[in-house]
Motif scaffolding. Structure first.
Motif, mmCIF file in Angstrom:
data_model
loop_
_atom_site.group_PDB
_atom_site.id
_atom_site.type_symbol
_atom_site.label_atom_id
_atom_site.label_comp_id
_atom_site.label_asym_id
_atom_site.label_seq_id
_atom_site.Cartn_x
_atom_site.Cartn_y
_atom_site.Cartn_z
ATOM 1 N N ASP A 1 0.845 -1.190 0.000
ATOM 2 C CA ASP A 1 0.000 0.000 0.000
ATOM 3 C C ASP A 1 0.883 1.244 0.000
ATOM 4 O OD1 ASP A 1 0.653 0.721 2.860
ATOM 5 O OD2 ASP A 1 -0.286 -1.239 3.176
ATOM 6 N N GLY A 2 0.242 2.401 0.079
ATOM 7 C CA GLY A 2 0.985 3.651 0.044
ATOM 8 C C GLY A 2 1.222 4.269 1.407
ATOM 9 N N SER A 3 1.203 3.483 2.450
ATOM 10 C CA SER A 3 1.364 4.017 3.807
ATOM 11 C C SER A 3 2.723 4.690 3.982
ATOM 12 C CB SER A 3 1.184 2.904 4.843
ATOM 13 O OG SER A 3 2.121 1.864 4.633
ATOM 14 N N ARG A 4 2.750 5.750 4.775
ATOM 15 C CA ARG A 4 3.953 6.552 5.001
ATOM 16 C C ARG A 4 4.155 6.801 6.494
ATOM 17 N NH1 ARG A 4 3.661 5.839 0.111
ATOM 18 N NH2 ARG A 4 4.210 7.305 -1.544
ATOM 19 N N ASN A 5 5.390 7.091 6.874
ATOM 20 C CA ASN A 5 5.701 7.597 8.205
ATOM 21 C C ASN A 5 5.771 9.115 8.122
ATOM 22 O OD1 ASN A 5 5.924 5.071 9.454
ATOM 23 N ND2 ASN A 5 8.082 4.880 8.886
ATOM 24 N N LEU A 6 4.980 9.790 8.941
ATOM 25 C CA LEU A 6 4.898 11.249 8.887
ATOM 26 C C LEU A 6 5.021 11.783 10.308
ATOM 27 C CD1 LEU A 6 4.559 13.402 6.735
ATOM 28 C CD2 LEU A 6 2.077 13.232 6.995
ATOM 29 N N TRP A 7 6.164 12.411 10.604
ATOM 30 C CA TRP A 7 6.510 12.753 11.980
ATOM 31 C C TRP A 7 5.531 13.709 12.641
ATOM 32 C CZ3 TRP A 7 7.388 17.754 13.477
ATOM 33 C CH2 TRP A 7 7.634 18.681 12.463
ATOM 34 N N TRP A 8 5.047 14.699 11.893
ATOM 35 C CA TRP A 8 4.180 15.689 12.536
ATOM 36 C C TRP A 8 2.798 15.133 12.825
ATOM 37 C CZ3 TRP A 8 -0.149 17.553 9.882
ATOM 38 C CH2 TRP A 8 -0.169 17.358 8.496
ATOM 39 N N ILE A 9 2.369 14.153 12.024
ATOM 40 C CA ILE A 9 1.122 13.466 12.342
ATOM 41 C C ILE A 9 1.309 12.601 13.588
ATOM 42 C CG2 ILE A 9 -0.617 11.826 11.545
ATOM 43 C CD1 ILE A 9 -0.771 14.412 10.086
ATOM 44 N N ALA A 10 2.485 11.994 13.710
ATOM 45 C CA ALA A 10 2.771 11.197 14.912
ATOM 46 C C ALA A 10 2.691 12.053 16.170
ATOM 47 C CB ALA A 10 4.142 10.544 14.798
ATOM 48 N N LEU A 11 3.153 13.294 16.089
ATOM 49 C CA LEU A 11 3.076 14.196 17.246
ATOM 50 C C LEU A 11 1.628 14.564 17.562
ATOM 51 C CD1 LEU A 11 6.075 16.631 16.591
ATOM 52 C CD2 LEU A 11 5.986 14.659 18.137
ATOM 53 N N LEU A 12 0.837 14.810 16.531
ATOM 54 C CA LEU A 12 -0.559 15.185 16.739
ATOM 55 C C LEU A 12 -1.416 14.006 17.189
ATOM 56 C CD1 LEU A 12 -1.242 17.441 13.606
ATOM 57 C CD2 LEU A 12 -1.037 18.199 15.979
ATOM 58 N N ALA A 13 -1.101 12.812 16.694
ATOM 59 C CA ALA A 13 -1.973 11.649 16.873
ATOM 60 C C ALA A 13 -1.367 10.587 17.779
ATOM 61 C CB ALA A 13 -2.331 11.050 15.512
ATOM 62 N N PHE A 14 -0.569 11.019 18.731
ATOM 63 C CA PHE A 14 -0.087 10.142 19.794
ATOM 64 C C PHE A 14 0.668 8.913 19.281
ATOM 65 C CE2 PHE A 14 -4.089 12.183 21.178
ATOM 66 C CZ PHE A 14 -3.583 12.989 22.194
ATOM 67 N N GLY A 15 1.421 9.091 18.199
ATOM 68 C CA GLY A 15 2.258 8.019 17.682
ATOM 69 C C GLY A 15 1.719 7.307 16.463
ATOM 70 N N GLU A 16 0.470 7.561 16.107
ATOM 71 C CA GLU A 16 -0.137 6.833 14.992
ATOM 72 C C GLU A 16 0.423 7.246 13.634
ATOM 73 O OE1 GLU A 16 -2.472 4.329 15.463
ATOM 74 O OE2 GLU A 16 -2.058 4.628 17.576
ATOM 75 N N GLY A 17 1.167 8.346 13.592
ATOM 76 C CA GLY A 17 1.705 8.812 12.321
ATOM 77 C C GLY A 17 2.825 7.964 11.751
ATOM 78 N N TRP A 18 3.372 7.038 12.550
ATOM 79 C CA TRP A 18 4.383 6.112 12.014
ATOM 80 C C TRP A 18 3.629 4.984 11.312
ATOM 81 C CZ3 TRP A 18 8.082 9.233 12.259
ATOM 82 C CH2 TRP A 18 8.309 10.030 13.374
ATOM 83 N N HIS A 19 2.927 5.385 10.262
ATOM 84 C CA HIS A 19 1.897 4.533 9.681
ATOM 85 C C HIS A 19 2.451 3.446 8.776
ATOM 86 C CE1 HIS A 19 -2.346 3.912 9.509
ATOM 87 N NE2 HIS A 19 -2.427 4.032 8.190
ATOM 88 N N ASN A 20 3.596 3.717 8.150
ATOM 89 C CA ASN A 20 4.219 2.678 7.335
ATOM 90 C C ASN A 20 4.703 1.526 8.218
ATOM 91 O OD1 ASN A 20 7.267 1.936 5.933
ATOM 92 N ND2 ASN A 20 5.414 1.647 4.706
#
Length: 284
Positions: A217-236
């Motif tokens: 899939d096209g999942s990505r790790n996005l640091w600023w989303i991880a900060l906003l969403a309690f770690g969920e931004g490390w989506h890949n």
């Protein structure tokens, strides 16, 4: 996408705008815009506290890592507590939420089978999938088929039915403590902030960021989303190993939700915590 309905090239039946959903979500957003006229630091603090309590512990830890992926186990009473906190976030009942997310992982980015497929575009995966609801993703048959473990539980059935009403005692309690300022920030601002941080996982982290693992899939790790969403931004990381309890694998990948799970594990409360496989950690 505008107007009352729109068609997708891969969908035979046109998608129709649900005006009930439009009015409901618009109303909550408009009430949140009252924030500048009701600001106080204490109200802002209440909002942040409830955002963490219902967002990190309720949605990320409870609905997502515990109930959806079963990446660890806790005593049933504590599991119910986390499920209850998730219901207070007003993102749907646990059966609805878990079933939808399991569908997302089973058919990631499939334009027909993934409820919030990023291949339909940013705004579809962010919010339009709710405003143009497709029947197969908003039916009890689908919920029960993909979350049968929760559908057999009377407590989760009750939460699925009454989660909206749970906002009333929260609002009354906040009003009794701090008046309308606490209600505006502790209910409406908190709800809107958590909605969008959660929706950004569906939208932004499937379109932008870095990839550690070559997933299909096209999942990505996005640091600023991880900060906003309690770690969920490390989506890949998460899509590569969805049943692993931690999303942030490197020391600098902040994962607030994992900190809570790790604390429970250290105290002997969380058991069977699924950790990254050794061969996968070596890829980091």
């Amino acid at each position: 996408m505008t107007g009352q309905s729109f068609s997708s090239a891969s969908t035979e039946q046109p998608l129709v705008l649900n005006w009930t959903n439009v009015i409901f979500f618009s109303t909550v957003h408009l009430l949140a815009l009252l924030a500048p006229w009701f600001f106080s630091w204490s109200a802002f603090g209440v909002m942040l506290t409830l955002h963490w309590l219902f967002g990190s512990l309720g949605i990320c830890l409870g609905y997502h890592r515990l109930l959806t992926h079963r990446s660890f186990q806790v005593p049933k009473a504590l599991e119910y507590t986390f499920g209850f906190l998730g219901a207070l976030a007003m993102q749907g009942g646990p059966i609805f939420w878990v079933a939808g997310h399991r569908l997302h992982h089973a058919f990631t980015e499939d334009v027909e089978k993934d409820p919030y497929s990023a291949r339909r575009g940013f705004w579809w995966s962010h919010i339009l999938w709710i405003l143009y609801p497709r029947d197969q993703f908003f039916s009890t048959d689908t919920y029960y088929r993909y979350a049968p473990d929760l559908a057999r539980d009377p407590f989760y059935l009750w939460l699925d039915r009454y989660f909206l009403l749970l906002q009333l005692p929260i609002g009354l309690l906040l009003y009794a403590i701090g008046g309308w300022s606490f209600v505006v920030y502790g209910v409406f601002v908190r709800i809107v902030l958590l909605w969008h941080t959660t929706w950004l996982i569906n939208s932004a982290t499937h379109l932008f960021g870095n990839r550690t693992f070559d997933t299909e899939d096209g999942s990505r790790n996005l640091w600023w989303i991880a900060l906003l969403a309690f770690g969920e931004g490390w989506h890949n990381n998460h899509h590569a190993y969805p049943n692993v309890a931690k999303a942030g694998w490197k020391w600098w990948q902040i994962d607030v939700t994992w900190w809570a799970i790790q604390t429970l594990k250290t105290l002997g409360i969380a058991r069977k915590v699924v950790m990254p496989p050794v061969q996968a950690e070596s890829i980091k």
